[in-house]
Design a protein around this motif. Sequence first.
Motif, PDB file in Angstrom:
ATOM      1  N   LEU A   1      63.150  -8.358   3.627  1.00  0.00           N
ATOM      2  CA  LEU A   1      62.042  -8.928   2.860  1.00  0.00           C
ATOM      3  C   LEU A   1      60.962  -9.478   3.780  1.00  0.00           C
ATOM      4  N   SER A   2      61.363 -10.062   4.895  1.00  0.00           N
ATOM      5  CA  SER A   2      60.389 -10.557   5.865  1.00  0.00           C
ATOM      6  C   SER A   2      59.553  -9.413   6.421  1.00  0.00           C
ATOM      7  N   LEU A   3      60.210  -8.298   6.733  1.00  0.00           N
ATOM      8  CA  LEU A   3      59.484  -7.120   7.215  1.00  0.00           C
ATOM      9  C   LEU A   3      58.534  -6.587   6.155  1.00  0.00           C
ATOM     10  N   LEU A   4      59.006  -6.551   4.914  1.00  0.00           N
ATOM     11  CA  LEU A   4      58.166  -6.056   3.815  1.00  0.00           C
ATOM     12  C   LEU A   4      56.899  -6.880   3.686  1.00  0.00           C
ATOM     13  N   LYS A   5      57.022  -8.202   3.745  1.00  0.00           N
ATOM     14  CA  LYS A   5      55.863  -9.074   3.578  1.00  0.00           C
ATOM     15  C   LYS A   5      54.917  -8.988   4.783  1.00  0.00           C
ATOM     16  N   GLN A   6      55.447  -8.690   5.951  1.00  0.00           N
ATOM     17  CA  GLN A   6      54.579  -8.482   7.103  1.00  0.00           C
ATOM     18  C   GLN A   6      53.747  -7.214   6.935  1.00  0.00           C
ATOM     19  N   ARG A   7      54.363  -6.185   6.404  1.00  0.00           N
ATOM     20  CA  ARG A   7      53.687  -4.892   6.276  1.00  0.00           C
ATOM     21  C   ARG A   7      52.804  -4.809   5.041  1.00  0.00           C
TER      22      ARG A   7
ATOM     23  N   PRO B   1      51.765  -7.585   2.255  1.00  0.00           N
ATOM     24  CA  PRO B   1      51.814  -8.883   1.562  1.00  0.00           C
ATOM     25  C   PRO B   1      51.620  -8.777   0.059  1.00  0.00           C
ATOM     26  N   GLY B   2      50.941  -7.726  -0.394  1.00  0.00           N
ATOM     27  CA  GLY B   2      50.681  -7.574  -1.829  1.00  0.00           C
ATOM     28  C   GLY B   2      51.821  -6.955  -2.601  1.00  0.00           C
ATOM     29  N   THR B   3      52.881  -6.531  -1.923  1.00  0.00           N
ATOM     30  CA  THR B   3      54.057  -6.006  -2.613  1.00  0.00           C
ATOM     31  C   THR B   3      54.997  -7.163  -2.925  1.00  0.00           C
ATOM     32  N   ASN B   4      55.232  -7.391  -4.204  1.00  0.00           N
ATOM     33  CA  ASN B   4      56.048  -8.526  -4.636  1.00  0.00           C
ATOM     34  C   ASN B   4      57.448  -8.059  -5.031  1.00  0.00           C
ATOM     35  N   VAL B   5      58.376  -8.981  -4.964  1.00  0.00           N
ATOM     36  CA  VAL B   5      59.784  -8.632  -5.152  1.00  0.00           C
ATOM     37  C   VAL B   5      60.440  -9.623  -6.102  1.00  0.00           C
ATOM     38  N   MET B   6      61.257  -9.102  -7.004  1.00  0.00           N
ATOM     39  CA  MET B   6      62.143  -9.948  -7.801  1.00  0.00           C
ATOM     40  C   MET B   6      63.574  -9.609  -7.408  1.00  0.00           C
ATOM     41  N   VAL B   7      64.342 -10.621  -6.996  1.00  0.00           N
ATOM     42  CA  VAL B   7      65.729 -10.422  -6.576  1.00  0.00           C
ATOM     43  C   VAL B   7      66.660 -11.048  -7.609  1.00  0.00           C
ATOM     44  N   THR B   8      67.601 -10.257  -8.084  1.00  0.00           N
ATOM     45  CA  THR B   8      68.617 -10.715  -9.032  1.00  0.00           C
ATOM     46  C   THR B   8      69.980 -10.584  -8.367  1.00  0.00           C
ATOM     47  N   GLU B   9      70.725 -11.679  -8.308  1.00  0.00           N
ATOM     48  CA  GLU B   9      72.050 -11.649  -7.688  1.00  0.00           C
ATOM     49  C   GLU B   9      73.108 -11.418  -8.754  1.00  0.00           C
ATOM     50  N   GLY B  10      74.092 -10.593  -8.440  1.00  0.00           N
ATOM     51  CA  GLY B  10      75.145 -10.324  -9.410  1.00  0.00           C
ATOM     52  C   GLY B  10      76.234  -9.458  -8.807  1.00  0.00           C
TER      53      GLY B  10
ATOM     54  N   SER C   1      56.414   1.356  -3.576  1.00  0.00           N
ATOM     55  CA  SER C   1      56.861   0.033  -3.143  1.00  0.00           C
ATOM     56  C   SER C   1      58.356   0.021  -2.846  1.00  0.00           C
ATOM     57  N   ALA C   2      59.135   0.699  -3.695  1.00  0.00           N
ATOM     58  CA  ALA C   2      60.583   0.757  -3.469  1.00  0.00           C
ATOM     59  C   ALA C   2      60.895   1.578  -2.216  1.00  0.00           C
ATOM     60  N   GLN C   3      60.131   2.648  -1.985  1.00  0.00           N
ATOM     61  CA  GLN C   3      60.325   3.438  -0.768  1.00  0.00           C
ATOM     62  C   GLN C   3      60.059   2.590   0.473  1.00  0.00           C
ATOM     63  N   LEU C   4      59.021   1.765   0.418  1.00  0.00           N
ATOM     64  CA  LEU C   4      58.718   0.879   1.543  1.00  0.00           C
ATOM     65  C   LEU C   4      59.848  -0.125   1.745  1.00  0.00           C
ATOM     66  N   MET C   5      60.414  -0.622   0.656  1.00  0.00           N
ATOM     67  CA  MET C   5      61.522  -1.571   0.751  1.00  0.00           C
ATOM     68  C   MET C   5      62.725  -0.920   1.422  1.00  0.00           C
ATOM     69  N   VAL C   6      63.024   0.326   1.091  1.00  0.00           N
ATOM     70  CA  VAL C   6      64.137   1.038   1.729  1.00  0.00           C
ATOM     71  C   VAL C   6      63.887   1.178   3.227  1.00  0.00           C
ATOM     72  N   ALA C   7      62.642   1.506   3.593  1.00  0.00           N
ATOM     73  CA  ALA C   7      62.306   1.628   5.016  1.00  0.00           C
ATOM     74  C   ALA C   7      62.494   0.294   5.734  1.00  0.00           C
ATOM     75  N   CYS C   8      62.132  -0.799   5.084  1.00  0.00           N
ATOM     76  CA  CYS C   8      62.313  -2.121   5.689  1.00  0.00           C
ATOM     77  C   CYS C   8      63.791  -2.483   5.821  1.00  0.00           C
TER      78      CYS C   8
END
Length: 335
Positions: A121-127, A129-138, A293-300
């Motif tokens: 997530l830190s990498l994603l926000k560096q690359r 910043p306008g891509t937002n994330v919702m994380v659900t734990e389960g 956005s999801a593809q970028l998250m996978v790369a991160c």
Amino acid sequence: MSELDWYLQINLKARHLRLLVTIDTYRNLTQVADVTHVTVPAVSKSLAELERGLGLTLFSRTTQGLMPTPYGDCLIRHARTMLTVLHQARDELKALRSGTEGKVHIGMLPASASVLLPQALSLLKQRSPGTNVMVTEGTTALLLPELWQGHLDLVVGRLPPPDTLGSFEEKELLEEPVLLMTGHHHPLARKKTLEWSDLRPYPWILPPPGSILRDPLERALEAHEVPLTNNYIETLSVHVARAQLQVSDFIAVMAGTPGGDSAQPLHTLPLSLPRLLRPAGVLWNRNRGLSPSAQLMVACLEEAAERLQPGPGAPSRGASVPAKAKRRHPSTTVQ
């Protein structure tokens, strides 16, 4: 083209989908009318028009309210999926119009993604910043249906057994050893040499029954003649386990490198467990594909996994090692 084909391809609209889902949710025309801000006759008329157009009875009128027929169950299930896709398209369009770069919905499996995901997530926000994330734990049992239905884009954490994946696609990211942990004050932490039999008097912090780790852990301990006592706590929460280890003589089973937290340092017992789990990784529904956005998250996630590998030379005890990237294309379907 049959009448059914024509109606589904030409005349079925989003309002019909919303009507089906709302009726299925409330099973009562008066309640449906209240939440949709129309009259009961209008709801009844819309449903009658939909059934007439399809040539199918979607709901049966019973004393318990409106109950879906097999035709209704089928169409409602697909209606929920189509509405989810429309909502995702709406969110992406709004993001593009507002100048942001989209939103990613991630399911996180407890413990196994507690190090990997924050770094990604830190990498994603560096690359971006306008891509937002919702994380659900389960748990796997909760998150995989959400991934299948399209409510989640990705699930990150310990990969489940291959026979449970169905039409999900996976990418292995990190091999993480399973370790036996205690607090630094624990009597076993002060022993220079340790035998498996030394574990027998102490209580345990265990993953719950049905979790990925529980069964292989019990088998491994039985092989070393360490029966689990009746004195234990069951949790998937790393935070609960850490806090309990600081104030008690419990032994916990944890994956990855959980001992390096400076705020709550833990001790790793020098006893080696076999490979009990599959690597940590990321899952997605290959039938839906991934948004940019999801593809970028996978790369991160891949880059974060690379950064978590040990330096040159042999990996140290407890180090996470990047797993070989792999994709699965199973033919069955999980629902």
